[in-house]
Design a protein around this motif. Structure first.
Motif, PDB file in Angstrom:
ATOM      1  N   GLY A  70       0.302   2.052  -6.339  1.00  0.00           N
ATOM      2  CA  GLY A  70      -0.104   1.242  -7.481  1.00  0.00           C
ATOM      3  C   GLY A  70      -0.152  -0.243  -7.171  1.00  0.00           C
ATOM      4  N   LEU A  71      -1.106  -0.933  -7.795  1.00  0.00           N
ATOM      5  CA  LEU A  71      -1.288  -2.379  -7.646  1.00  0.00           C
ATOM      6  C   LEU A  71      -1.405  -2.770  -6.178  1.00  0.00           C
ATOM      7  N   ASN A  72      -2.181  -2.013  -5.451  1.00  0.00           N
ATOM      8  CA  ASN A  72      -2.270  -2.218  -4.004  1.00  0.00           C
ATOM      9  C   ASN A  72      -3.054  -3.469  -3.630  1.00  0.00           C
ATOM     10  N   TYR A  89       6.502 -13.240   4.419  1.00  0.00           N
ATOM     11  CA  TYR A  89       5.836 -11.932   4.377  1.00  0.00           C
ATOM     12  C   TYR A  89       6.599 -11.016   3.445  1.00  0.00           C
ATOM     13  N   ARG A  90       5.891 -10.404   2.500  1.00  0.00           N
ATOM     14  CA  ARG A  90       6.451  -9.368   1.640  1.00  0.00           C
ATOM     15  C   ARG A  90       5.575  -8.142   1.799  1.00  0.00           C
ATOM     16  N   GLY A  91       6.188  -7.012   2.189  1.00  0.00           N
ATOM     17  CA  GLY A  91       5.355  -5.855   2.432  1.00  0.00           C
ATOM     18  C   GLY A  91       6.021  -4.537   2.122  1.00  0.00           C
ATOM     19  N   SER A  92       5.199  -3.537   1.833  1.00  0.00           N
ATOM     20  CA  SER A  92       5.677  -2.173   1.652  1.00  0.00           C
ATOM     21  C   SER A  92       4.558  -1.203   1.979  1.00  0.00           C
ATOM     22  N   LEU A  98       0.841  -1.192   0.000  1.00  0.00           N
ATOM     23  CA  LEU A  98       0.000   0.000   0.000  1.00  0.00           C
ATOM     24  C   LEU A  98       0.879   1.247   0.000  1.00  0.00           C
ATOM     25  N   GLY A  99       0.370   2.319  -0.550  1.00  0.00           N
ATOM     26  CA  GLY A  99       1.063   3.603  -0.489  1.00  0.00           C
ATOM     27  C   GLY A  99       0.346   4.500   0.495  1.00  0.00           C
ATOM     28  N   ALA A 100       0.724   4.419   1.766  1.00  0.00           N
ATOM     29  CA  ALA A 100       0.008   5.107   2.844  1.00  0.00           C
ATOM     30  C   ALA A 100       0.700   6.423   3.208  1.00  0.00           C
TER      31      ALA A 100
END
Length: 337
Positions: A233-235, A225-228, A155-157
């Motif tokens: 984009g592509l959330n 777990y892969r996270g950002s 997600l782009g938070a």
């Protein structure tokens, strides 16, 4: 039993907690606390509460005779709030994470055990009909014995505020949810972790906002777990995108829809790629969702004299996943939990 509640922290999240308390017949808000007392006064006015406000929790507890504290402060304050409240004879319901360090979380657990007071942690993402269905599908044996569980979170938070300057914003402030969900879905606990944490190009966070983690779990399965938190984009959903692989098939949950699975069809002949039959997750959980569902459980546990599902005695295991990952990223080593 009437719960006399002091709310500590009157920022944005406090609205949900206060609204919940106001709808309970056996709960009464008796005080509001914020280091900026004007924020507490503003909350009282907004919610129509004729209660005293304070800049100090100890003063509030002495003046109000509270029995329960809602801790909706920032993570850096959780240890002080929880310990002050429990030592004053109050139970505590608090926002995640339990603390800013594993040592602080252990100290909170020790105080809970010494005082006999409960400290329950908000893990609202356990309280969704889809995740309950997903857990039940895995636990039923429909896909056989789980060998691995995988979660993607992208997600782009753009929060602003304290998260933007944290050293480990993704792992400490958000991944606690996903790590706790992994334990909930599989019914297992962490044994070890290897984590690579990084801050990718374009990040608006000071600290590392992306990570890849590999956990060994207590049943021998692996959780990846892969996270950002800076992925525009592509959330994925806030609940992550999940897959569990088992000895008879796999189960999938995108975090938004009902889960489903595919299992080997025993009626079909063997082949290079075996034929599969689709299974659907059942809608069997009727509790309320999100914060209100978690708070329902916290209050029920308190009134029944038992630890809540997210009591600190259990939640410390999810906290260990967080700070084990931070330590692994810092040292570049696999960490035993």
């Amino acid at each position: 039993m009437t719960h006399k509640i002091v709310v500590a922290g009157c920022g944005g999240m406090a609205n949900t907690w206060v609204d919940y308390a106001l709808q309970r017949d056996n709960a009464e808000i008796v005080g509001l606390v914020d280091i900026y007392e004007e924020s507490a006064k503003a909350m009282a006015a907004k919610k129509g509460l004729n209660v005293p406000t304070f800049a100090n929790l100890s003063d509030a507890l002495s003046a109000t005779g509270a029995t329960l504290v809602f801790d909706v402060t920032i993570p850096a304050s959780h240890k002080q709030i929880a310990i002050t409240a429990m030592q004053a004879g109050c139970n505590v319901f608090g926002e995640k994470p339990m603390a800013e360090s594993y040592a602080d979380a252990q100290e909170i657990v020790a105080v809970s055990q010494a005082t006999g007071k409960r400290y329950s942690v908000m893990q609202n993402r356990r309280y969704l009909k889809q995740i309950r269905s997903f857990r039940d599908m895995v636990a039923s044996g429909a896909i056989g014995t789980p060998g691995s569980i995988h979660a993607d979170f992208f997600l782009g938070a753009h929060f602003g505020g304290f998260r933007d300057v944290m050293d480990n914003p993704l792992i400490i402030d958000m991944a606690i949810h996903t790590f706790d969900q992994a334990r909930f879905i599989t019914g297992t606990d962490p044994v070890s972790v290897y984590c690579h944490e990084f801050n990718p190009p374009g990040s608006w966070y000071k600290g590392n906002a992306s990570a890849i983690c590999i956990y060994e779990m207590s049943d021998g399965s692996v959780f990846s777990y892969r996270g950002s938190w800076c992925a525009d984009g592509l959330n994925t959903s806030w609940e992550s995108d999940w897959r569990v692989t088992g000895s008879k098939g796999g189960a999938r949950w995108d975090g938004a829809s009902m889960p489903y699975g595919e299992v080997v069809d025993p009626e079909k002949a063997e082949g290079f790629i075996r034929e599969l039959a689709r299974i659907e997750g059942a809608e069997s959980w009727n509790g309320r969702e999100g914060h209100w569902g978690c708070l329902d459980e916290m209050f029920a546990a308190l009134e029944e004299g038992r630890p809540a599902e997210t009591d600190c005695l259990d939640n410390i295991k999810s906290v260990a996943m967080v700070f084990g990952a931070v330590e692994s990223a810092r040292t570049g080593q696999k960490i035993m939990l």
